[in-house]
Design an enzyme around this catalytic site. Structure first.
Site, PDB file in Angstrom:
ATOM      1  CB  THR A 130      28.365  13.642 -25.567  1.00 27.86           C
ATOM      2  OG1 THR A 130      28.132  12.317 -25.288  1.00 27.86           O
ATOM      3  CG2 THR A 130      29.569  14.325 -24.680  1.00 27.86           C
ATOM      4  CG  ASP A 131      24.279  10.906 -26.381  1.00 31.07           C
ATOM      5  OD1 ASP A 131      25.677  10.827 -25.918  1.00 31.07           O
ATOM      6  OD2 ASP A 131      23.632   9.838 -26.301  1.00 31.07           O
ATOM      7  CD  GLU A 132      28.716   9.593 -22.839  1.00 31.27           C
ATOM      8  OE1 GLU A 132      29.387   9.502 -22.032  1.00 31.27           O
ATOM      9  OE2 GLU A 132      29.385   8.458 -23.545  1.00 31.27           O
ATOM     10  CE1 TYR A 155      33.736  13.032 -24.022  1.00 34.99           C
ATOM     11  CE2 TYR A 155      31.836  11.493 -23.588  1.00 34.99           C
ATOM     12  CZ  TYR A 155      32.522  12.804 -24.170  1.00 34.99           C
ATOM     13  OH  TYR A 155      32.396  13.090 -25.829  1.00 34.99           O
ATOM     14  CE  LYS A 159      32.321  17.114 -25.719  1.00 35.04           C
ATOM     15  NZ  LYS A 159      33.114  17.681 -26.323  1.00 35.04           N
TER      16      LYS A 159
HETATM   17  P1  NAD Z   1      38.495  11.380 -31.578  1.00 39.37           P
HETATM   18  O1  NAD Z   1      39.163  11.358 -30.010  1.00 39.37           O
HETATM   19  O2  NAD Z   1      38.500  10.607 -32.727  1.00 39.37           O
HETATM   20  O3  NAD Z   1      39.590  12.683 -31.974  1.00 39.37           O
HETATM   21  C1  NAD Z   1      40.438  13.673 -31.131  1.00 39.37           C
HETATM   22  C2  NAD Z   1      40.993  14.970 -31.694  1.00 39.37           C
HETATM   23  O4  NAD Z   1      41.482  15.439 -31.216  1.00 39.37           O
HETATM   24  C3  NAD Z   1      42.381  14.202 -32.404  1.00 39.37           C
HETATM   25  O5  NAD Z   1      42.942  14.254 -33.351  1.00 39.37           O
HETATM   26  C4  NAD Z   1      42.878  14.608 -31.355  1.00 39.37           C
HETATM   27  O6  NAD Z   1      44.348  14.280 -31.604  1.00 39.37           O
HETATM   28  C5  NAD Z   1      42.765  15.906 -31.341  1.00 39.37           C
HETATM   29  N1  NAD Z   1      42.712  16.287 -29.722  1.00 39.37           N
HETATM   30  C6  NAD Z   1      42.805  16.110 -28.535  1.00 39.37           C
HETATM   31  N2  NAD Z   1      43.490  17.181 -27.692  1.00 39.37           N
HETATM   32  C7  NAD Z   1      43.741  18.094 -28.238  1.00 39.37           C
HETATM   33  C8  NAD Z   1      44.325  19.770 -28.176  1.00 39.37           C
HETATM   34  N3  NAD Z   1      44.708  19.529 -26.944  1.00 39.37           N
HETATM   35  N4  NAD Z   1      44.750  20.110 -28.430  1.00 39.37           N
HETATM   36  C9  NAD Z   1      44.227  20.020 -30.095  1.00 39.37           C
HETATM   37  N5  NAD Z   1      43.656  18.616 -30.264  1.00 39.37           N
HETATM   38  C10 NAD Z   1      43.351  17.979 -29.587  1.00 39.37           C
HETATM   39  O7  NAD Z   1      36.908  11.911 -30.825  1.00 39.37           O
HETATM   40  P2  NAD Z   1      35.942  12.264 -31.856  1.00 39.37           P
HETATM   41  O8  NAD Z   1      35.384  10.778 -31.590  1.00 39.37           O
HETATM   42  O9  NAD Z   1      36.127  12.708 -33.584  1.00 39.37           O
HETATM   43  O10 NAD Z   1      34.721  13.594 -31.090  1.00 39.37           O
HETATM   44  C11 NAD Z   1      35.512  14.549 -31.889  1.00 39.37           C
HETATM   45  C12 NAD Z   1      34.098  15.634 -30.713  1.00 39.37           C
HETATM   46  O11 NAD Z   1      33.069  14.834 -30.789  1.00 39.37           O
HETATM   47  C13 NAD Z   1      34.631  15.514 -29.082  1.00 39.37           C
HETATM   48  O12 NAD Z   1      33.936  16.522 -28.638  1.00 39.37           O
HETATM   49  C14 NAD Z   1      33.473  14.844 -28.679  1.00 39.37           C
HETATM   50  O13 NAD Z   1      33.360  14.667 -27.470  1.00 39.37           O
HETATM   51  C15 NAD Z   1      32.227  14.634 -29.624  1.00 39.37           C
HETATM   52  N6  NAD Z   1      31.396  13.487 -29.495  1.00 39.37           N
HETATM   53  C16 NAD Z   1      32.076  12.296 -30.036  1.00 39.37           C
HETATM   54  C17 NAD Z   1      31.149  11.188 -30.131  1.00 39.37           C
HETATM   55  C18 NAD Z   1      31.611  10.211 -30.709  1.00 39.37           C
HETATM   56  O14 NAD Z   1      30.854   9.260 -30.575  1.00 39.37           O
HETATM   57  N7  NAD Z   1      32.344   9.400 -30.545  1.00 39.37           N
HETATM   58  C19 NAD Z   1      29.103  11.630 -30.037  1.00 39.37           C
HETATM   59  C20 NAD Z   1      29.607  12.992 -29.849  1.00 39.37           C
HETATM   60  C21 NAD Z   1      30.297  13.751 -29.507  1.00 39.37           C
HETATM   61  O1  DAU Z   2      27.024   9.195 -26.591  1.00 41.58           O
HETATM   62  C1  DAU Z   2      27.736   9.550 -27.507  1.00 41.58           C
HETATM   63  C2  DAU Z   2      29.337   8.908 -26.557  1.00 41.58           C
HETATM   64  O2  DAU Z   2      30.122   7.591 -27.178  1.00 41.58           O
HETATM   65  C3  DAU Z   2      30.160  10.467 -27.584  1.00 41.58           C
HETATM   66  O3  DAU Z   2      30.122  11.313 -26.610  1.00 41.58           O
HETATM   67  C4  DAU Z   2      32.152   9.439 -26.546  1.00 41.58           C
HETATM   68  O4  DAU Z   2      32.921   9.951 -27.186  1.00 41.58           O
HETATM   69  C5  DAU Z   2      31.918   8.026 -26.960  1.00 41.58           C
HETATM   70  O5  DAU Z   2      33.413   7.456 -27.084  1.00 41.58           O
HETATM   71  C6  DAU Z   2      30.533   7.133 -27.005  1.00 41.58           C
HETATM   72  O6  DAU Z   2      30.943   6.813 -25.388  1.00 41.58           O
HETATM   73  P1  DAU Z   2      30.185   5.264 -25.161  1.00 41.58           P
HETATM   74  O7  DAU Z   2      31.043   4.758 -23.668  1.00 41.58           O
HETATM   75  O8  DAU Z   2      28.896   4.623 -25.770  1.00 41.58           O
HETATM   76  O9  DAU Z   2      31.249   4.148 -26.301  1.00 41.58           O
HETATM   77  P2  DAU Z   2      31.950   3.684 -26.246  1.00 41.58           P
HETATM   78  O10 DAU Z   2      31.998   2.837 -27.692  1.00 41.58           O
HETATM   79  O11 DAU Z   2      33.082   3.201 -25.412  1.00 41.58           O
HETATM   80  O12 DAU Z   2      30.931   2.179 -25.387  1.00 41.58           O
HETATM   81  C7  DAU Z   2      30.054   1.865 -26.595  1.00 41.58           C
HETATM   82  C8  DAU Z   2      28.802   0.730 -25.459  1.00 41.58           C
HETATM   83  O13 DAU Z   2      29.672  -0.155 -25.257  1.00 41.58           O
HETATM   84  C9  DAU Z   2      29.058   1.499 -23.925  1.00 41.58           C
HETATM   85  O14 DAU Z   2      27.566   0.948 -22.802  1.00 41.58           O
HETATM   86  C10 DAU Z   2      30.290   0.697 -22.924  1.00 41.58           C
HETATM   87  C11 DAU Z   2      30.222  -1.082 -24.151  1.00 41.58           C
HETATM   88  N1  DAU Z   2      31.352  -0.829 -24.755  1.00 41.58           N
HETATM   89  C12 DAU Z   2      32.963  -0.191 -24.687  1.00 41.58           C
HETATM   90  C13 DAU Z   2      34.163  -1.275 -24.856  1.00 41.58           C
HETATM   91  C14 DAU Z   2      34.931   0.099 -25.604  1.00 41.58           C
HETATM   92  C15 DAU Z   2      31.710  -2.290 -24.137  1.00 41.58           C
HETATM   93  O15 DAU Z   2      31.209  -3.624 -23.599  1.00 41.58           O
HETATM   94  N2  DAU Z   2      32.630  -3.216 -24.297  1.00 41.58           N
HETATM   95  C16 DAU Z   2      34.034  -2.477 -24.866  1.00 41.58           C
HETATM   96  O16 DAU Z   2      35.118  -3.067 -24.462  1.00 41.58           O
END
Ligand code: NAD
Ligand code: DAU
Length: 348
Positions: A130-132, A155, A159
């Site tokens: 992630t970019d975080e 988180y 990562k």
């Molecule tokens: P998600 O939470 O939707 O899915 C995660 C999946 O991993 C689920 O299916 C869950 O059952 C599985 N999982 C969790 N713990 C596990 C374990 N111990 N063993 C086996 N499986 C397990 O997540 P996502 O949003 O699809 O993110 C996927 C990946 O991409 C993550 O590594 C996350 O850090 C990264 N990522 C997400 C975002 C985003 O915006 N969602 C952005 C950048 C990177």
């Molecule tokens: O940048 C990549 C990341 O983006 C991934 O690595 C994470 O897995 C993914 O969850 C996401 O993280 P964020 O914290 O940015 O996403 P989230 O959707 O939780 O929040 C987006 C923005 O909105 C953040 O500034 C917090 C704000 N927010 C979020 C929620 C859930 C609100 O204002 N209200 C809310 O209820």
């Protein structure tokens, strides 16, 4: 080619699985997922019977199980997405994030190292990050692949730690790897705890839209299917031991994004213009809330020719339509435990 994809029942993972299963008919694709609250096999119903696809329920934290899995299948590559992924949950329970995101990743690295046993030809461990990990930007600047790591939430710290371990296995044991650091994804099948699907669900039910702080936080949004295409490209064409940033060239302040979402929802639901905006409610800020993320994705664009294919307005519209067409999916994932998570998180 036998490829292990972890976390394939989750949001991004399910799109990656579908792309690989449909595109690479001669690959054997194994989806390993523990089916936590975020994992949902409904996401993959349309491809589950394909002959090149197998689902295995299992935990990346279980080292013995992982070793046995690697003995049973001779994996050529691993695309590792399984993780605890929600920042708010990491603030409540950091250890769960250390376990899955750090230890789980190390278990997979060890299994690759043991199973490949120094024969690394055509092998690859691909870590989805992630970019975080870069922390927060001020009002200007972009994250590049050389930006120092500076994570601020449990988180992102977990990562960042897992990224470091992947690199360390590359340096120490020559394990072939690539890492990508991606910005915020949105699209079909995202669990409604994240901003966009949470707010779509709340608008459908006329519930308040809880905007953290003053809403002036900025994120760079990418349509999930464009991320899946980037993952395919990096898996096959990325240079060993390199990292690539992936982003949408698409920065939005939360409050502006929420207003656009409200406008599109009013149109789709045939509601009076402005009625969804009336639901916006400013609530207590997220602790340690990063002000701004923005990605310089020029490396993956220049070296691998990847670019996002849809504009944000188009992607958001597709996303809204998907949620409106899939109310059963939405109702199923927001019943039961989801209710207590929501009450606990937003009412305290
Ligand atoms: P998600 O939470 O939707 O899915 C995660 C999946 O991993 C689920 O299916 C869950 O059952 C599985 N999982 C969790 N713990 C596990 C374990 N111990 N063993 C086996 N499986 C397990 O997540 P996502 O949003 O699809 O993110 C996927 C990946 O991409 C993550 O590594 C996350 O850090 C990264 N990522 C997400 C975002 C985003 O915006 N969602 C952005 C950048 C990177
Ligand atoms: O940048 C990549 C990341 O983006 C991934 O690595 C994470 O897995 C993914 O969850 C996401 O993280 P964020 O914290 O940015 O996403 P989230 O959707 O939780 O929040 C987006 C923005 O909105 C953040 O500034 C917090 C704000 N927010 C979020 C929620 C859930 C609100 O204002 N209200 C809310 O209820």
């Amino acid at each position: 080619m036998t490829v292990l994809i972890t976390g394939g029942a989750g949001f991004i993972g399910s799109h990656v699985i579908r792309l690989f299963v449909e595109k690479y008919l001669d690959y054997e694709i194994i989806n390993l997922d523990n089916l936590t609250y975020a994992g949902n096999l409904e996401n993959l119903r349309d491809i589950e019977a394909r002959p090149n696809y197998t689902f295995i329920k299992g935990d990346v934290n279980d080292a013995l199980f992982i070793d046995k899995l690697f003995q049973r299948y001779k994996f050529d590559g691993v695309i590792h997405l399984a993780a605890e992924s929600h920042v708010d949950r990491s603030i409540k329970d950091p250890l769960a994030f250390v376990k899955t995101n750090v230890i789980g990743t190390i278990n997979l690295l060890n299994a690759c190292k043991n199973s490949w046993n120094d024969d690394f030809e055509n092998k690859r461990f691909y870590h989805i990050s992630t970019d975080e990990v870069y922390g927060t930007l001020g009002q200007t600047g972009l994250f590049s692949e050389t930006t120092p790591y500076d994570p601020n939430s449990p988180y992102s710290a977990s990562k960042a730690s897992s990224d470091h371990f992947v690199r360390a296995y590359g340096e120490t044991y020559n394990l072939p790897y690539v890492i990508t650091n991606c910005s915020n994804n949105y699209g079909e099948n995202q669990f409604p705890e994240k901003l966009i699907p949470l707010f779509i669900n709340n608008i459908i039910h006329n519930k308040p839209l809880p905007v953290y702080g003053d809403g002036n936080y900025t994120r760079d949004w990418l349509y999930v299917q464009d991320h899946a295409v980037a993952i395919d490209l990096v898996y096959h064409k990325g240079v060993n031991a390199e990292t690539y940033n992936i982003g949408g060239f698409n920065e939005w302040k939360n409050i502006d994004l929420v207003k656009l979402l409200c406008k599109q929802m009013d149109t789709k639901l045939f509601r009076k213009e402005g009625s969804s905006e009336d639901l916006i409610t400013y609530v207590k800020d997220r602790p340690g809330h990063d002000l701004r993320y923005a990605i310089d994705a020029s490396k993956i664009k220049d070296k691998l020719g990847w670019e996002p294919s849809v504009t944000f307005e188009e992607g958001l519209e597709k996303t809204i339509e998907w949620y409106l067409d899939n109310k059963v999916w939405l109702n199923n994932v927001t019943s039961g435990q989801y209710q207590s998570y929501y009450e606990n998180h937003y009412n305290n």
